[in-house]
Design a protein around this motif. Structure first.
Motif, short mmCIF file in Angstrom:
data_model
loop_
_atom_site.label_atom_id
_atom_site.label_comp_id
_atom_site.label_asym_id
_atom_site.label_seq_id
_atom_site.Cartn_x
_atom_site.Cartn_y
_atom_site.Cartn_z
N ARG A 8 -30.78 -23.80 -12.08
CA ARG A 8 -29.60 -24.21 -12.82
C ARG A 8 -28.44 -23.27 -12.55
N LYS A 9 -28.76 -21.99 -12.49
CA LYS A 9 -27.73 -20.97 -12.25
C LYS A 9 -27.13 -21.15 -10.86
N LYS A 10 -28.02 -21.43 -9.89
CA LYS A 10 -27.54 -21.63 -8.52
C LYS A 10 -26.58 -22.80 -8.45
N GLU A 11 -26.99 -23.89 -9.13
CA GLU A 11 -26.13 -25.09 -9.17
C GLU A 11 -24.79 -24.76 -9.80
N ALA A 12 -24.86 -24.00 -10.90
CA ALA A 12 -23.62 -23.63 -11.60
C ALA A 12 -22.73 -22.79 -10.69
N ASP A 13 -23.37 -21.86 -9.98
CA ASP A 13 -22.60 -21.00 -9.06
C ASP A 13 -21.95 -21.82 -7.95
N ALA A 14 -22.74 -22.78 -7.45
CA ALA A 14 -22.22 -23.61 -6.35
C ALA A 14 -21.01 -24.42 -6.84
N SER A 15 -21.12 -25.01 -8.02
CA SER A 15 -20.00 -25.81 -8.53
C SER A 15 -18.80 -24.92 -8.84
N GLU A 16 -19.10 -23.68 -9.24
CA GLU A 16 -18.03 -22.70 -9.51
C GLU A 16 -17.25 -22.41 -8.22
N ASN A 32 -29.55 -22.09 -20.87
CA ASN A 32 -30.50 -21.16 -20.25
C ASN A 32 -30.32 -21.10 -18.74
N GLU A 33 -29.86 -19.96 -18.28
CA GLU A 33 -29.72 -19.77 -16.83
C GLU A 33 -30.19 -18.38 -16.47
N LEU A 34 -30.89 -18.29 -15.39
CA LEU A 34 -31.33 -16.97 -14.92
C LEU A 34 -30.86 -16.79 -13.49
N ASP A 35 -30.40 -15.58 -13.18
CA ASP A 35 -29.91 -15.34 -11.82
C ASP A 35 -31.05 -15.28 -10.83
N SER A 36 -32.19 -14.70 -11.29
CA SER A 36 -33.28 -14.53 -10.33
C SER A 36 -34.62 -14.41 -11.05
N PHE A 37 -35.68 -14.74 -10.32
CA PHE A 37 -37.03 -14.55 -10.85
C PHE A 37 -37.29 -13.06 -11.02
N LEU A 38 -36.75 -12.28 -10.07
CA LEU A 38 -36.91 -10.82 -10.14
C LEU A 38 -35.81 -10.24 -11.02
#
Lengths: 609, 182
Positions: free
Chosen positions: B148-156, A277-283
């Protein structure tokens, strides 16, 4: 059809009953309705088998086992507890006949439609269980049951609306929804299923929320059984409860077993259901769908809570209380308004990540349209009560939502027009045709907006009067004058006599309609049945009831002027059209989905490992 | 129009003090009559609004136990109850007094919705508590997922700096995903 050796036929039919109603008496009583349920379930099982006989060998056998287990439960009830084929040793000459309230054409349409929806949800439930049992927890069960879910949702939705229309035309109190426990029981699975239909899009697009979607589809089925439990237990007082409601314990046990198995299976497969589960943004649209789920389940929970609260109160305080329309209206209306706003926000907020400039661009016009509507409506609509304020907000939100949907259609059609050199109507048609699922959904939203507007209009601005008057006298409601002209009697057959009042309706001195409300008397029935007469237009319904009459031919007339009721029924037909568009086979969409799945599996599989 | 003109012409000459007084009495009588009628009709409208409040607040108490709120019920008993309530309202009883009388007679079950006191408050509060809790839960979940996505992007990104080829492919995949999503 007139085999009165069968106790059930004797109890719900008679020789002079119209063939139309003889068919509907099949589901008029508890035993027959259970038999009808079993029949539908068996037909669905056969269809599922035929559809999948040469494919999906991994999941389908388990799904068939689940469906047949449920069928077995109903067959056990029919054979050992409530046998519809019970024989009377000395058969009577004639039957008792069908309850006069059930002798209405909606009786032929409403229960089967509702049952098609109720029973239909067994299919997605069975496939979800099958996926859990055989640990095949990718999207395949969702794809296999997508149309079943949509069609069942459609039937449940239409079943609810037909029920409302029946109540409106037959029960003669000027309204269409009474928040009766059984109405609630049909409404709750609809809400949960709607939540599922939205959140499953996130799973299809991003392979997320597997546990949530699995829970929702199982909960939908649990809710259908809960509804059946209410109707057949006699535990909660309801207009719809069957006379011989004695099956409560069976359904309660069945409900318990289902819940235990579902929860157990989900818990045991938790590690397999966990997704990245990953979301790019709250918006983002994903977030808006989550909030949409929250609102739908919020209304569902409030309705459930209100339905069972009398039992809780009795258990805790020893006092049985009633939870009726004022409770549901006060609790559900504000949540419903938030949901309506989200119907507008969802489709125009971007997937993954919405930037502020993107939000500004997409929301500017709908917001302006909403504000304009607020300004234009303000001087014309009274805002004296809470109900009127809610209705005003509803109208403003309806304009906002409708604008967002129309802009979506317009933008797509204009883009297609310039790309393919087509005329605008042609571009619009091919746009919808090429993206049936998406635009079908938008059409359904238009239907929902119409229903919201209809409810707002009819709940706050209706007017009514009730008075005993003599022939020649008149009553005035809003701009209409109703003149009672005469009273006549028709002896339809040996068991039925109709008393008909003729009422001339005038507007600005001009006759606009002649209404003929009736009172029907059935031999052997204590209470006569009112047959209302309604002139329905897009602006308002003129709704006449002959409440009573005397020997001097004076009559008590109840007159309602209900604005915008027809919008609700119209909304239902728009929903039907939208669902048809969505369900229509779409090879392009299938290909797109397959491509997306391939890419998704390429992107996400390392993370899942 | 003609009559009106003729009257207005004749009026100053013909009106004697007695006539004027008579007219004044008539006007007063008319005003009083209008006032009386409007009070009566307002009273009636008021009483019908109060009756509607009662119909909304109470359940039908017929022997059939129809389970309908009084306003929605069409049985003979409900008509009799309405007539009784109208009489009680006209005798000067308030809506609250009638409701209390009904509760004393039939118990709390006669009310169409739970009272907003004691244990019954849970009926009203629970749905909103659930929604607020759910809202906070969703907010928390979305924040966690977005983090989690931010972390994944950073590691990417880190990966991209060490190895350019896979980064290039994953970018391409991401772009294709974006295309499909739009």
């Amino acid at each position: 059809m007139d085999d009165f050796t069968l106790q059930y036929v004797w109890a719900y039919s008679s020789r002079d009953l119209d063939t139309f109603y003889k068919i509907s008496s099949f589901w008029g009583g508890q035993k027959g309705s259970l038999l009808f349920w079993t029949l539908l379930l068996s037909i669905y099982t056969v269809i599922v088998h035929i559809q999948n006989r040469k494919r999906n060998a991994l999941v389908v056998p388990y799904a068939m086992v689940v469906m047949m287990t449920i069928t077995t439960f109903f067959l056990v009830l029919l054979n050992f507890s409530t046998n519809p084929f019970e024989v009377i040793p000395v058969p009577p000459e004639d039957g008792r006949g069908l309850n006069p309230l059930l002798q209405n054409y909606w009786m032929v349409i409403h229960p089967p439609t509702l049952y098609l929806g109720y029973v239909g949800f067994t299919v997605p439930f069975a496939f979800a269980m099958a996926a859990l049992i055989c640990k095949n927890l990718d999207d395949s069960w969702i794809r296999l049951t997508r149309k079943w879910t949509l069609v069942s949702w459609f039937f449940l939705c239409m079943g609810n609306l037909f029920g409302a229309q029946w109540a409106y035309l037959e029960l003669g109190w000027g309204g269409y929804w009474a928040w009766d426990p059984v109405e609630n029981a049909a409404f709750m699975p609809l809400l949960v299923a709607t939540a599922y239909l939205h959140s499953v899009m996130i799973q299809e697009k991003k392979d997320m929320m597997k546990i949530w979607n699995m829970s929702l589809v199982l909960l939908t089925f649990v809710m259908t059984i809960f509804g059946t439990f209410i109707t057949r237990s006699g535990l909660i007082q309801s207009v719809h409860t069957f006379d011989e409601a004695t099956l409560g314990y069976y359904f309660l046990a069945f409900l318990g077993v289902i819940i235990v198995i579902c929860v157990g299976l989900i818990l045991s497969r938790l590690s397999l259901l966990k997704s990245n589960n990953e979301l790019d943004s709250f918006l983002s649209r994903e977030s808006s769908f989550l909030f949409n789920n929250l609102m739908l389940l919020g209304i569902g929970f409030a309705t459930f809570w209100g339905t069972i609260f009398p039992i809780i109160s009795e258990a805790v305080r020893g006092v049985k209380i009633t939870v009726g329309p004022p409770f549901y209206n006060q609790v559900n209306v504000p949540i419903g308004l938030a949901l309506l706003a989200l119907i507008g926000i969802g489709p125009i907020i971007a997937w993954r990540r919405a930037t502020w400039s993107n939000l500004k661009k997409n929301f500017m016009k709908p917001l302006l349209a909403g504000l304009l509507a607020a300004g234009v409506l303000f001087p014309f609509l009274p805002l004296g009560s809470r109900s009127e304020i809610y209705s005003y907000i509803t109208f403003v939100l309806c304009v906002f939502v409708m604008t967002t949907i129309l802009i979506e259609f317009f933008k797509g059609a204009v883009a297609r027009k310039s790309l393919h050199d087509e005329k605008l109507p042609e571009a619009l048609a091919s746009l919808v045709w090429r993206s049936k699922s998406r635009y079908g959904g938008y059409i359904v939203h238009i239907g929902v907006v119409l229903i919201f507007a209809g409810i707002a209009g009819s709940q706050s601005y209706s007017a009514h009067t009730e008075k005993r008057i003599k022939i020649g006298e008149s009553l005035k409601v809003k701009e209409f004058t109703f003149t009672y002209e005469r009273l006549g009697f028709i002896e339809e057959n040996a068991t039925k006599t109709r008393a008909i009042a003729q009422v001339g309706v005038y507007k600005d001195g001009k006759r606009v309609w002649t209404g003929q409300p009736e009172k029907e008397f059935y031999k052997g029935q204590n209470q006569p049945v009112s047959e209302v007469d309604v002139l329905s237009t897009w602006r308002q319904d003129l709704y006449l009831i002959l409440a009573d009459f005397g020997e001097d031919e004076s009559a008590t007339l109840k007159i309602y002027v209900n604005p915008m009721v027809s919008w609700i029924w119209m909304g239902g037909w728009v929903i039907a059209f939208g669902t048809m568009v969505s369900v229509w086979p779409d090879r392009l969409e299938q290909r797109r989905r397959l491509e997306r799945m391939k890419i998704q599996s390429a992107v996400f599989s390392p993370a899942q490992e | 129009m003609l009559i009106k003109n003729r009257l207005s012409k004749r009026e100053p000459n013909l009106a004697s003090p007695a006539t004027l007084r008579g007219r004044r009495y008539c006007s007063w009588a008319f005003v009083l009559l209008v006032a009386f009628l409007s009070v009566v009709s307002v009273e009636k409208a008021y009483s019908s609004a109060l009756l509607a409040d009662l119909e909304n607040a109470l359940m039908c108490t017929c022997d059939d136990k129809c389970g309908k709120v009084l306003g929605n019920c069409t049985c003979d008993t409900s008509d009799k109850i309405r007539i009784g309530f109208t009489e009680q309202l006209e005798s000067g009883l308030t809506v609250q007094q009638i409701i209390q009388e009904q509760v004393a007679k039939y118990g709390e079950t006669v009310l169409s919705s739970p009272t907003k006191t004691g244990f019954n408050l849970t009926a009203w509060a629970m749905p909103f508590v659930a929604i607020v809790a759910g809202g906070f839960g969703i907010r928390k979940i979305v924040q966690t997922w977005a983090g989690r996505k931010k972390e994944a992007d950073a590691s990417e990104k880190d990966k991209e700096t060490t190895d350019s080829k896979p980064g290039k492919y994953s970018n391409q995949l991401q772009q294709e995903l974006d295309k499909l999503d739009s």
